[in-house]
Design a protein around this motif. Structure first.
Motif, PDB file in Angstrom:
ATOM      1  N   PHE A 130      45.646  43.498  40.766  1.00 41.50           N
ATOM      2  CA  PHE A 130      44.619  44.463  40.351  1.00 41.50           C
ATOM      3  C   PHE A 130      43.213  43.959  40.688  1.00 41.50           C
ATOM      4  CE2 PHE A 130      47.530  46.584  37.048  1.00 41.50           C
ATOM      5  CZ  PHE A 130      47.605  47.768  37.773  1.00 41.50           C
ATOM      6  N   GLU A 131      42.984  42.666  40.483  1.00 40.81           N
ATOM      7  CA  GLU A 131      41.639  42.150  40.756  1.00 40.81           C
ATOM      8  C   GLU A 131      41.343  42.194  42.257  1.00 40.81           C
ATOM      9  OE1 GLU A 131      40.597  38.348  39.048  1.00 40.81           O
ATOM     10  OE2 GLU A 131      38.504  38.614  39.678  1.00 40.81           O
ATOM     11  N   ILE A 132      42.358  41.866  43.056  1.00 45.74           N
ATOM     12  CA  ILE A 132      42.172  41.927  44.513  1.00 45.74           C
ATOM     13  C   ILE A 132      41.839  43.360  44.927  1.00 45.74           C
ATOM     14  CG2 ILE A 132      43.417  41.758  46.723  1.00 45.74           C
ATOM     15  CD1 ILE A 132      44.966  39.374  45.455  1.00 45.74           C
ATOM     16  N   LEU A 133      42.540  44.311  44.341  1.00 49.08           N
ATOM     17  CA  LEU A 133      42.285  45.719  44.686  1.00 49.08           C
ATOM     18  C   LEU A 133      40.897  46.146  44.212  1.00 49.08           C
ATOM     19  CD1 LEU A 133      45.750  47.391  43.923  1.00 49.08           C
ATOM     20  CD2 LEU A 133      44.898  46.537  46.102  1.00 49.08           C
ATOM     21  N   CYS A 134      40.508  45.643  43.053  1.00 50.33           N
ATOM     22  CA  CYS A 134      39.199  46.000  42.491  1.00 50.33           C
ATOM     23  C   CYS A 134      38.060  45.529  43.398  1.00 50.33           C
ATOM     24  CB  CYS A 134      39.061  45.401  41.090  1.00 50.33           C
ATOM     25  SG  CYS A 134      37.613  46.001  40.210  1.00 50.33           S
ATOM     26  N   ASP A 135      38.299  44.449  44.154  1.00 47.71           N
ATOM     27  CA  ASP A 135      37.265  43.967  45.090  1.00 47.71           C
ATOM     28  C   ASP A 135      36.835  45.076  46.053  1.00 47.71           C
ATOM     29  OD1 ASP A 135      37.160  41.477  43.985  1.00 47.71           O
ATOM     30  OD2 ASP A 135      38.515  40.541  45.422  1.00 47.71           O
ATOM     31  N   ASN A 136      37.769  45.991  46.364  1.00 52.60           N
ATOM     32  CA  ASN A 136      37.431  47.104  47.250  1.00 52.60           C
ATOM     33  C   ASN A 136      36.252  47.917  46.720  1.00 52.60           C
ATOM     34  OD1 ASN A 136      39.346  47.691  49.593  1.00 52.60           O
ATOM     35  ND2 ASN A 136      40.806  47.257  47.957  1.00 52.60           N
ATOM     36  N   VAL A 137      36.345  48.298  45.444  1.00 47.43           N
ATOM     37  CA  VAL A 137      35.280  49.156  44.903  1.00 47.43           C
ATOM     38  C   VAL A 137      34.028  48.331  44.574  1.00 47.43           C
ATOM     39  CG1 VAL A 137      36.497  51.230  44.156  1.00 47.43           C
ATOM     40  CG2 VAL A 137      36.612  49.213  42.710  1.00 47.43           C
ATOM     41  N   LYS A 138      34.258  47.051  44.220  1.00 53.59           N
ATOM     42  CA  LYS A 138      33.097  46.193  43.945  1.00 53.59           C
ATOM     43  C   LYS A 138      32.278  45.962  45.223  1.00 53.59           C
ATOM     44  CE  LYS A 138      33.819  42.634  40.999  1.00 53.59           C
ATOM     45  NZ  LYS A 138      34.638  41.546  40.430  1.00 53.59           N
ATOM     46  N   ASN A 139      32.972  45.676  46.315  1.00 50.65           N
ATOM     47  CA  ASN A 139      32.263  45.454  47.580  1.00 50.65           C
ATOM     48  C   ASN A 139      31.567  46.719  48.052  1.00 50.65           C
ATOM     49  OD1 ASN A 139      33.189  42.850  47.512  1.00 50.65           O
ATOM     50  ND2 ASN A 139      34.899  43.212  48.917  1.00 50.65           N
TER      51      ASN A 139
END
Ligand code: UTP
Length: 413
Positions: A130-139
């Motif tokens: 989930f955290e790896i996927l969240c990097d998408n929206v954070k970036n």
């Protein structure tokens, strides 16, 4: 309550499922109510026909299967790339993109005790999926100055644990109000005699209704309505288990918007003839996906005039829809596919039976079945090493180990 119970009994008896009330008296008041409501709203007729469908062997051989044309990202000219990227970036900056992660699957092959997204991939950072996927929206927030709404589909089984995980991790420092969870639908599991299974509690044993349930779930949970209210126009939908998925991809949005293709999917070239992936195709003239379980050996190996696989576009579960299409398809009824699975259950004597062999039918809708209803479908072929690192199995192919290697290679870690 007495009247409701009598009605539920009558219905269950009518369909030969009276055992579903066997443990009614042992349930709490709340659970009693829940069980009765389930019985009163359940489509027993549909269940009967689903059970009948388990007796018929599906026949794929009569369908006419052809290649579905694609656009290859690497073959776009510099000028095209710039043009599409600019269009896509504009759409993102205007806040017209939302992303959806389908995380309602049971992840049985991985065998992790919690929801798949909570799995620690063993990177030095110890980031969960989930955290790896969240990097998408954070970036994307850094790059474009917009916090893109992220919708996460869970199931009855894993919803609470998923939300707790996000709470515990402070939503990975992404604005909490931009992350919304919604539950997908369920269907009862049946034994080989067509009887509804009961779970350990004595309630109906439900299973998630497949990733094809995403459209209906988005409609029923008011997500599509909310997106429209917020001016969202494009929706990217993918699975939880590809850690290189690009949620926010301007060129993908740009090509779709410019080419006026309201539905698109990304693909990667199938690595070898019998790779266990579904491939895009035209089935009786309509876009679709043919699963590796359905394809004949000859067709899996067939080459085109360039010497490439005739059906070489593997489905990596990266789809993007215009809101107008999503709204329309969310009312379509998708067919259910049958899976024969291991399922623990409570037998008629109240004994918990631990399944060691497959013993139960599970019914699932597949997202890609909707493509036959969207004739303008675009397949956008991208590079595997840039966008595909699946986590499916505990070990071997498509496991945390292989995904970790691909991830590290891509990010030069
Ligand atoms: P899979 O087909 O790999 O299924 O799902 P799974 O349930 O996760 O894994 P196994 O087969 O039990 O090992 C592909 C994607 O679709 C989601 C999954 O979470 C995954 O992201 N999915 C699948 C749902 O959201 N709901 C479902 O009912 C099924």
């Amino acid at each position: 309550m007495e009247e409701k119970l009598a009605i539920a009994k009558g219905i269950a008896e009518k369909y030969g499922q009276e055992h579903i009330l066997n443990f009614y008296e042992e349930l709490s008041a709340e659970k009693k109510e829940e069980l009765l409501d389930e019985i009163l709203t359940m489509d027993f007729k549909e269940l009967e026909s689903l059970y009948e469908s388990t007796k018929v062997k599906p026949n794929f051989e009569n369908a006419k299967i052809e290649a579905l044309p694609h656009i290859t990202k690497a073959e776009l000219t510099e000028e095209q790339k710039q043009k599409y990227t600019k269009i896509g970036e504009e759409i993102i900056k205007q806040g017209k993109l939302a992303v959806v992660t389908m995380a309602g699957g049971q992840g049985t092959r991985l065998g992790h005790s919690g929801p798949k997204g909570t799995y620690d991939l063993g990177l030095e950072s110890h980031k969960s999926i989930f955290e790896i996927l969240c990097d998408n929206v954070k970036n994307a927030r850094e790059a474009y100055g917009v916090a893109i709404p992220w919708y996460i589909m869970t199931s009855e089984e894993n919803n609470e644990e998923t939300i707790q995980f996000f709470e515990k991790n402070n939503y990975f420092n992404y604005p909490k109000e931009k992350i919304q969870f919604f539950k997908q639908g369920t269907l009862p599991m049946l034994d080989t005699n067509g009887k509804i299974l009961l779970n350990e509690e004595g309630m109906i044993k439900q299973a998630p209704d497949g990733h094809g349930g995403v459209f209906e779930a988005m409609r029923k949970n008011g997500i599509i309505y909310k997106m429209k209210e917020q001016g969202i126009e494009w929706i990217f939908i993918s699975g939880v288990d590809n850690i290189l998925a690009k949620f926010v991809d301007p060129i993908f949005i740009g090509v779709q918007a410019e080419e006026k293709r309201m539905t698109a999917s990304k693909s990667v070239i199938k690595a070898y003839a019998d790779e266990k992936v579904g491939v895009f195709c035209k089935r009786d003239g309509k876009p679709g996906v043919i699963e590796y379980t359905e394809i004949s050996d000859d067709l899996a190996k067939a080459l085109d005039e360039k010497g490439e696989f005739l059906l070489g576009d593997a489905n990596i579960v990266n789809h993007q829809f215009h809101i107008s299409v999503l709204e329309k398809i969310s009312t379509e009824k998708l067919p259910y596919h049958i899976a024969f699975k291991k399922a623990n259950y409570k037998d008629k004597n109240g004994k918990i039976i631990e399944a060691t062999e497959p013993n139960a039918y599970k019914f699932e809708a597949f997202l890609f079945d909707i493509f036959s209803a969207v004739p303008d479908m675009l397949v956008f072929r991208v590079k595997r090493e840039e966008e595909f690192a699946p986590v499916k199995n505990k070990e071997g192919k498509d496991s945390p180990e292989t995904a970790r290697q691909l991830y590290k290679k891509f990010y030069n870690l």
